[in-house]
Design a protein around this motif. Sequence first.
Motif, short mmCIF file in Angstrom:
data_model
loop_
_atom_site.label_atom_id
_atom_site.label_comp_id
_atom_site.label_asym_id
_atom_site.label_seq_id
_atom_site.Cartn_x
_atom_site.Cartn_y
_atom_site.Cartn_z
N GLY A 197 0.96 -1.12 -0.19
CA GLY A 197 0.00 0.00 -0.01
C GLY A 197 0.99 1.29 0.00
O GLY A 197 0.48 2.30 -0.78
N LEU A 198 1.89 1.21 0.89
CA LEU A 198 2.89 2.39 0.93
C LEU A 198 3.48 2.48 -0.70
O LEU A 198 3.77 3.63 -1.11
CB LEU A 198 4.05 2.13 1.81
CG LEU A 198 5.05 3.28 1.93
CD1 LEU A 198 4.25 4.56 2.25
CD2 LEU A 198 6.06 3.01 3.02
N GLY A 199 3.77 1.26 -1.51
CA GLY A 199 4.12 1.51 -2.73
C GLY A 199 3.32 2.09 -3.66
O GLY A 199 3.77 2.96 -4.58
N PHE A 200 2.10 1.87 -3.26
CA PHE A 200 0.84 2.51 -4.17
C PHE A 200 0.93 4.03 -4.17
O PHE A 200 0.81 4.69 -5.07
CB PHE A 200 -0.41 1.98 -3.75
CG PHE A 200 -1.76 2.56 -4.56
CD1 PHE A 200 -1.88 1.99 -5.63
CD2 PHE A 200 -2.23 3.58 -4.17
CE1 PHE A 200 -2.95 2.43 -6.50
CE2 PHE A 200 -3.48 4.09 -4.82
CZ PHE A 200 -3.83 3.57 -5.99
N LEU A 201 1.31 4.52 -2.81
CA LEU A 201 1.18 5.90 -2.63
C LEU A 201 2.69 6.44 -3.06
O LEU A 201 2.75 7.60 -2.94
CB LEU A 201 1.15 6.17 -0.89
CG LEU A 201 -0.39 5.91 -0.52
CD1 LEU A 201 -0.37 6.07 0.99
CD2 LEU A 201 -1.49 6.25 -1.44
N ALA A 244 -3.46 1.94 1.50
CA ALA A 244 -3.34 2.93 0.21
C ALA A 244 -4.63 3.73 0.42
O ALA A 244 -4.55 4.96 -0.20
CB ALA A 244 -3.31 2.08 -0.95
N GLY A 245 -5.65 3.15 0.81
CA GLY A 245 -6.93 4.00 0.58
C GLY A 245 -7.27 5.05 1.49
O GLY A 245 -7.78 5.87 1.07
N TRP A 246 -6.43 5.07 2.48
CA TRP A 246 -6.67 6.20 3.57
C TRP A 246 -6.23 7.39 2.80
O TRP A 246 -7.13 8.64 2.86
CB TRP A 246 -5.81 5.86 4.84
CG TRP A 246 -4.36 6.29 4.44
CD1 TRP A 246 -3.22 5.47 4.27
CD2 TRP A 246 -3.66 7.31 4.72
NE1 TRP A 246 -2.31 5.87 4.17
CE2 TRP A 246 -2.22 7.27 4.32
CE3 TRP A 246 -3.86 8.90 4.94
CZ2 TRP A 246 -1.27 8.11 4.64
CZ3 TRP A 246 -3.00 9.97 5.06
CH2 TRP A 246 -1.96 9.54 4.66
N TYR A 247 -5.38 7.41 2.22
CA TYR A 247 -5.09 8.67 1.37
C TYR A 247 -5.72 9.20 0.30
O TYR A 247 -6.08 10.35 0.06
CB TYR A 247 -3.21 8.57 0.96
CG TYR A 247 -2.82 9.87 0.36
CD1 TYR A 247 -2.51 10.91 1.37
CD2 TYR A 247 -3.03 10.09 -1.03
CE1 TYR A 247 -1.84 12.19 0.67
CE2 TYR A 247 -2.20 11.33 -1.72
CZ TYR A 247 -1.96 12.48 -0.77
OH TYR A 247 -1.53 13.55 -1.26
N VAL A 248 -6.02 7.98 -0.50
CA VAL A 248 -6.89 8.30 -1.74
C VAL A 248 -8.35 8.83 -0.89
O VAL A 248 -8.75 9.88 -1.65
CB VAL A 248 -7.09 7.14 -2.40
CG1 VAL A 248 -8.38 7.15 -3.36
CG2 VAL A 248 -6.00 6.46 -2.90
N ALA A 249 -9.00 8.20 0.08
CA ALA A 249 -10.20 9.02 0.64
C ALA A 249 -9.74 10.32 1.26
O ALA A 249 -10.83 11.11 0.94
CB ALA A 249 -10.48 8.16 1.79
N LEU A 250 -8.76 10.68 1.84
CA LEU A 250 -8.28 11.76 2.22
C LEU A 250 -8.80 13.02 0.94
O LEU A 250 -9.13 13.93 1.22
CB LEU A 250 -7.16 11.95 2.92
CG LEU A 250 -6.53 13.35 3.44
CD1 LEU A 250 -5.45 13.05 4.64
CD2 LEU A 250 -5.65 14.27 2.60
N VAL A 251 -7.71 12.75 -0.18
CA VAL A 251 -7.56 13.67 -0.92
C VAL A 251 -9.13 13.97 -1.81
O VAL A 251 -9.61 14.97 -2.12
CB VAL A 251 -6.72 13.12 -2.22
CG1 VAL A 251 -6.92 13.94 -3.52
CG2 VAL A 251 -5.48 13.00 -1.79
N GLU A 252 -9.96 12.57 -1.90
CA GLU A 252 -11.25 12.68 -2.67
C GLU A 252 -12.06 13.27 -1.85
O GLU A 252 -13.05 14.23 -2.18
CB GLU A 252 -11.71 11.09 -2.83
CG GLU A 252 -10.88 10.38 -3.79
CD GLU A 252 -10.72 11.11 -5.04
OE1 GLU A 252 -11.76 11.81 -5.74
OE2 GLU A 252 -9.58 11.24 -5.72
N LEU A 253 -12.03 13.31 -0.39
CA LEU A 253 -13.00 14.14 0.55
C LEU A 253 -12.65 15.46 1.03
O LEU A 253 -13.57 16.09 1.23
CB LEU A 253 -13.07 13.28 1.78
CG LEU A 253 -13.74 11.86 1.75
CD1 LEU A 253 -13.47 11.03 3.13
CD2 LEU A 253 -15.05 11.94 1.23
N TRP A 254 -11.36 15.74 0.68
CA TRP A 254 -10.98 17.27 0.88
C TRP A 254 -11.70 18.02 -0.13
O TRP A 254 -11.68 17.43 -1.35
CB TRP A 254 -9.26 17.27 0.77
CG TRP A 254 -8.78 18.56 1.25
CD1 TRP A 254 -8.83 19.70 1.13
CD2 TRP A 254 -7.74 18.40 2.46
NE1 TRP A 254 -8.00 20.37 1.85
CE2 TRP A 254 -7.46 19.89 2.71
CE3 TRP A 254 -7.32 17.32 3.23
CZ2 TRP A 254 -6.76 20.08 3.88
CZ3 TRP A 254 -6.57 17.99 4.40
CH2 TRP A 254 -6.15 19.19 4.38
#
Length: 679
Positions: A197-201, A244-254
């Motif tokens: 997941g870190l590699g995905f980010l 990986a999803g926590w950051y994707v969610a953060l960006v999408e919800l910001w």
Amino acid sequence: MSTVADAPASTTPAEPPVVGTPTEPRWVRPTFWVLLAATAVTYLWNLGASGYANSFYAAAVQAGTQSWKAWLFGALDAPGLITVDKPPASMWVMALSGRIFGFSSWSMLVPQALMGVASVALVYALCRRWSGPRTALAAAALLAFMPVAALMFKFNNPDAMLVLCMVAAAYVTVRAVDAAGTRAGTWWLVAAGALVGLGFLTKQLQVMLVVPGLALVYAVVAPTTLRRRIGDLLAAGVAIVVSAGWYVALVELWPASDRPYIGGSTDNSLLELALGYNGLGRITGQEGNRPGGGMMPGGMPGGMPGGMPGGMPPGGGFGGAGGGGFGGSPSPWRLLTAEFAGNASWLLPAGIVLLVAGLWSTRRAPRTDRPRGLLLLGGAWMVVHAVVFSAMSGTIHDYYTVALAPGVAITAAAGASILWRARAQVAARIVLAVVVVGTAGWSAVVLTQATSMPWLRWVVVAAGVLGAVGLLLPRATSRRAGAVVVTVLALVGTVGASTAYAAVTAVTPHQGPIVSAGPNSGSGFPGGGMRRDGARPAGGMRGGPEGEQASPQLVALLQGAGTRWAAATTGAMSQATIQLSAGVPVMALGGFTGSDPAPTLAQFQEYVATGQVRYYLAGGGPGAFPTPGGAGSGATAGRAGDRGAGRGTSGEIATWVTTHFTKTDVGGRTVYDLSRPLA
């Protein structure tokens, strides 16, 4: 052939320590530390000569040292107009180093070099657990001194952190197999998922190419029930999604109005970027990727008119598919052509042969056999990467093969180890001899691209032939002295050329968005870029040109602007070098190629009306390949896509500015003062 008795235990885990045990030969530990020290010296030596390396990412690192919001999103500028076209994990590390030690080329590049040293150490650790110290030292050395590793672990692209995440995930998967059936085994595998997941980010879907190998090894080798193995793999899958999803969610919800535009996406979405331009688009040639690996506007396939330097055919080399743009056309032979071969494919043919022979040799071994498990791990890593890289129709650069390098290193070392232990058998000796002489011959072919060290081909071929003959003679390897001589000859024949060009690559400065390693390490573009002191590097720089250099007059003008953005210009490569020179925020209209819809004309007009941006710098343009005198034009670095260069909102902004504001010449650059509208 069959697995021999002196192989490591096949069903019990190795000793836990990483660097040695009391039962190992006394030379193992000092040899490991010498290898690690040599790796560190190679990656750290003359590190500052590459200056800011790829200024596109350097600008984002600089912005991250000035603004925490820019750091969080990977924005190109401190106010946060637009991001780079990759997730920001690798830039997080480099920017944190800059915050601690002050932003410079050294503070940016040292973390990359240390990631390389850590990757080599982890390859040693995982191979040692399952195949002993000799195999581990061989695999670690093969990775450390591969030309593409000597390039990317001294560069600021995301690939260094991507490789570290992959190798770390492989190591903890090995630990999970050894502890399978216990709670510790499950948690080790969950940790592997978190590292993926870190590699995905770091570089989005490219990290997923290592997952089939990790899953295969755990499913086949783990000494526990099938139900437990499936359950553990599902838990690891959940860990990938969460990490990986926590950051994707953060960006999408910001709120989109309160964060930078996601560069490279079509709809300001990180998820779309992952699935589109950085995902399936790389395979299909769509989503902003040009079919054939990124044909450049103006019909320049993968370089300058006339194809590759030195008369090589476009996109090809010795028998490669030509004319496809960056990386050539999709082909089973792509990785054996032109720069790809010189980067990481020296041992690829040998790895394929050793994978097949090693699996056949261990066909009667128990399911949980560790040496075969190591071969499966490296082999799946190597094969999946090779197949995907060969089939990609979208943008691909030869330095991507740094992610292939650990798989090739592990496979070659593990396969050779299995056959060496079985060298009493004629079949094993024949295969080893074929691999040695074949690899020496392939190295000689790759060296036909070289313009230096012409004698190296003959040394490699001679050593390879002598080493192969020694392997075919039982008496030559039955005694220690003979085995040492044969081993040295075989090593010179198989890895002498790649090691030599890893050293050449390590001491050669590299800059720009397109860099390469090995004998043919130019990109086909004239050199460009700058050191952190604003000067051009000394001779030997390789890579595509950076943006135009900011003159002292322009730097002084921008530093006195006193606005949120000192200036705006089209394209991130132009913006990056100017921002790095002046040390003040510069707006990259349209992101990397100038084609992203950020900002819109209305937004830019509001920035001007409220006094947030002072100057507009004409020129720049997609990919920032400037003409003399600063007038920007030309091609993109392989990603203009159908959205096009010089079109969209950045073109609208340029038209509006040039018809409404006063222009002047500052240090050879046309500048529009946005505080002085035309009468």
